[in-house]
Design a protein around this motif. Structure first.
Motif, mmCIF file in Angstrom:
data_model
loop_
_atom_site.group_PDB
_atom_site.id
_atom_site.type_symbol
_atom_site.label_atom_id
_atom_site.label_comp_id
_atom_site.label_asym_id
_atom_site.label_seq_id
_atom_site.Cartn_x
_atom_site.Cartn_y
_atom_site.Cartn_z
ATOM 1 N N THR A 286 0.183 38.985 -1.412
ATOM 2 C CA THR A 286 -0.502 41.047 -1.500
ATOM 3 C C THR A 286 -1.270 40.913 -0.715
ATOM 4 O OG1 THR A 286 -2.000 40.291 -3.659
ATOM 5 C CG2 THR A 286 0.672 41.404 -3.691
ATOM 6 N N GLU A 287 -1.687 42.088 -0.109
ATOM 7 C CA GLU A 287 -2.796 42.004 1.185
ATOM 8 C C GLU A 287 -3.854 41.909 -0.491
ATOM 9 O OE1 GLU A 287 -3.126 45.762 2.932
ATOM 10 O OE2 GLU A 287 -1.034 46.026 3.442
ATOM 11 N N ALA A 288 -5.052 40.934 0.743
ATOM 12 C CA ALA A 288 -6.340 40.742 -0.519
ATOM 13 C C ALA A 288 -7.556 41.679 0.225
ATOM 14 C CB ALA A 288 -6.911 39.673 1.084
ATOM 15 N N VAL B 206 -4.897 36.463 4.546
ATOM 16 C CA VAL B 206 -5.626 35.886 3.830
ATOM 17 C C VAL B 206 -5.364 36.017 1.889
ATOM 18 C CG1 VAL B 206 -7.727 36.775 2.011
ATOM 19 C CG2 VAL B 206 -7.313 36.930 4.429
ATOM 20 N N GLY B 207 -3.925 37.079 2.024
ATOM 21 C CA GLY B 207 -3.274 36.381 0.608
ATOM 22 C C GLY B 207 -2.433 35.444 0.554
ATOM 23 N N GLY B 208 -2.206 35.445 1.346
ATOM 24 C CA GLY B 208 -1.178 34.264 1.444
ATOM 25 C C GLY B 208 -1.831 32.533 0.805
ATOM 26 N N ALA B 209 -3.137 32.512 2.062
ATOM 27 C CA ALA B 209 -4.430 31.718 1.317
ATOM 28 C C ALA B 209 -4.504 31.325 -0.268
ATOM 29 C CB ALA B 209 -4.970 31.170 2.156
ATOM 30 N N LEU B 210 -5.015 32.640 -0.992
ATOM 31 C CA LEU B 210 -5.634 32.640 -2.583
ATOM 32 C C LEU B 210 -4.278 32.914 -3.355
ATOM 33 C CD1 LEU B 210 -7.559 36.183 -1.441
ATOM 34 C CD2 LEU B 210 -8.216 33.902 -1.873
ATOM 35 N N LYS C 191 -3.830 29.686 -5.950
ATOM 36 C CA LYS C 191 -3.885 29.657 -7.117
ATOM 37 C C LYS C 191 -2.878 29.204 -7.490
ATOM 38 C CE LYS C 191 -4.459 34.516 -8.330
ATOM 39 N NZ LYS C 191 -4.008 35.880 -7.773
ATOM 40 N N SER C 192 -1.420 28.517 -6.870
ATOM 41 C CA SER C 192 -0.889 27.466 -7.267
ATOM 42 C C SER C 192 -0.990 26.041 -7.333
ATOM 43 C CB SER C 192 0.863 27.884 -5.901
ATOM 44 O OG SER C 192 1.178 27.233 -6.172
ATOM 45 N N ALA D 171 -10.717 31.652 0.871
ATOM 46 C CA ALA D 171 -10.039 31.002 -0.085
ATOM 47 C C ALA D 171 -11.461 29.711 -0.878
ATOM 48 C CB ALA D 171 -8.846 30.235 0.181
ATOM 49 N N THR D 172 -11.901 28.908 0.596
ATOM 50 C CA THR D 172 -12.907 28.669 -0.239
ATOM 51 C C THR D 172 -13.864 28.652 -1.457
ATOM 52 O OG1 THR D 172 -12.582 26.595 1.076
ATOM 53 C CG2 THR D 172 -14.504 26.855 0.734
#
Length: 287
Positions: free
Chosen positions: A45-47, A88-92, A96-97, A132-133
């Motif tokens: 999703t969009e961060a 950014v949403g992909g990194a977040l 989680k994964s 994400a960090t």
């Protein structure tokens, strides 16, 4: 293993620009046609603003909606703010994964590691790995390590994370090379491993190993990997010497650490990028 992607990220381009849609579309075709790994798939999703603003200024975030090029390498594209937020949403989502026990790779564009707190640059608009960090820290991680094997120094990640308690940055990159930073360690937590252009392949791998040893000594709870594939021997933008088996070895090395980790795509501009990413993922998969 989870692959996080959104094919809308292939919808923008500029003629002749090396950061092109086929980096994603070609890799997706390779991963969808393979039968060696069991992959799960997710869309980001969009961060939202809150995690982004831990790493970037409000002024930078607002500037993404203005129709002006940031520099010669980093043009304005229609809806680039949405594309960057999804990256950014992909990194977040990958974070989680990894926390849930499943290694993840965010296969998105634009990349992020050159974006500083106040400046989009070097094909990068928002610094996904730094965001994400900082998100990991804000949600309970005590020690987070970033390992950046892109051939270009992650100057933005370094600038954002410098002297952040509980964070460490390890960058292995060609020097001299764009963006001209990374010749020495910075602050008390940013460790740079410059590699001369044309360094023999096994010496390059020795330097990657030295950085991995430093990362292990840091004893992180989680590892964020800026996975750039432009140190490849036939990448057009630098003078690296790595081959596909070296990317397999990197993936394998992270798996063997036994520490949760996730990876996001940074650079890599050769036509062989799909095979390089596939090799890296096979190393992570370990089967």
């Amino acid at each position: 293993m989870k692959i996080i992607t959104d094919e809308r990220c292939t919808s923008y381009s500029r003629p002749g620009h090396p950061e092109r849609p086929s980096r994603i579309s070609g890799t997706l075709a390779r991963l969808r046609s393979q039968s060696e790994m069991a992959l799960s798939w997710a869309e980001p999703t969009e961060a939202k603003d809150a995690p982004i603003l831990r790493a970037h200024s409000p002024e930078l975030l607002a500037s993404l909606d203005k129709p002006y090029d940031f520099d010669a390498d980093t043009p304005y594209y229609l809806e680039i703010a949405a594309h960057a937020r999804r990256s950014v949403g992909g990194a977040l989502e990958a974070l989680k994964s990894a926390r849930a026990g499943e290694p993840a790779f965010s296969l998105m564009r634009p990349p992020g590691h050159h974006a500083t707190r106040n400046q989009a640059m070097g094909f990068c608009y928002l610094n996904s790995i730094a965001i994400a960090t900082l998100e990991a820290h804000a949600t309970g991680a005590k020690r987070v390590a970033v390992y950046d094997f892109d051939v270009h120094h992650g100057n933005g990640t370094e600038a954002i994370l410098k002297d952040t308690p509980g964070a460490a940055f390890f960058s292995i990159h060609q020097f001299p090379c764009y963006p001209g930073t990374g010749s020495k360690n910075v602050g008390n937590n940013c460790f740079n491993f410059p590699v001369a252009p044309g360094t023999p392949r096994m010496e390059y791998r020795r330097i990657l190993t030295e950085a991995l040893e430093g990362l292990k000594r840091f004893e992180p709870d989680i590892i964020a990997v800026s996975a750039g594939f432009d140190a490849y021997a036939r990448d057009p933008l630098a003078n690296g010497t790595l081959e596909a088996e070296d990317y397999f070895w990197l993936g394998e090395s992270f798996r063997k650490l036994g520490i949760p980790f996730f990876s996001i795509l940074e650079g890599g501009y050769s036509d062989d990028l799909p095979e390089l990413i596939f090799a890296y993922l096979k190393g992570i998969d370990g089967k």
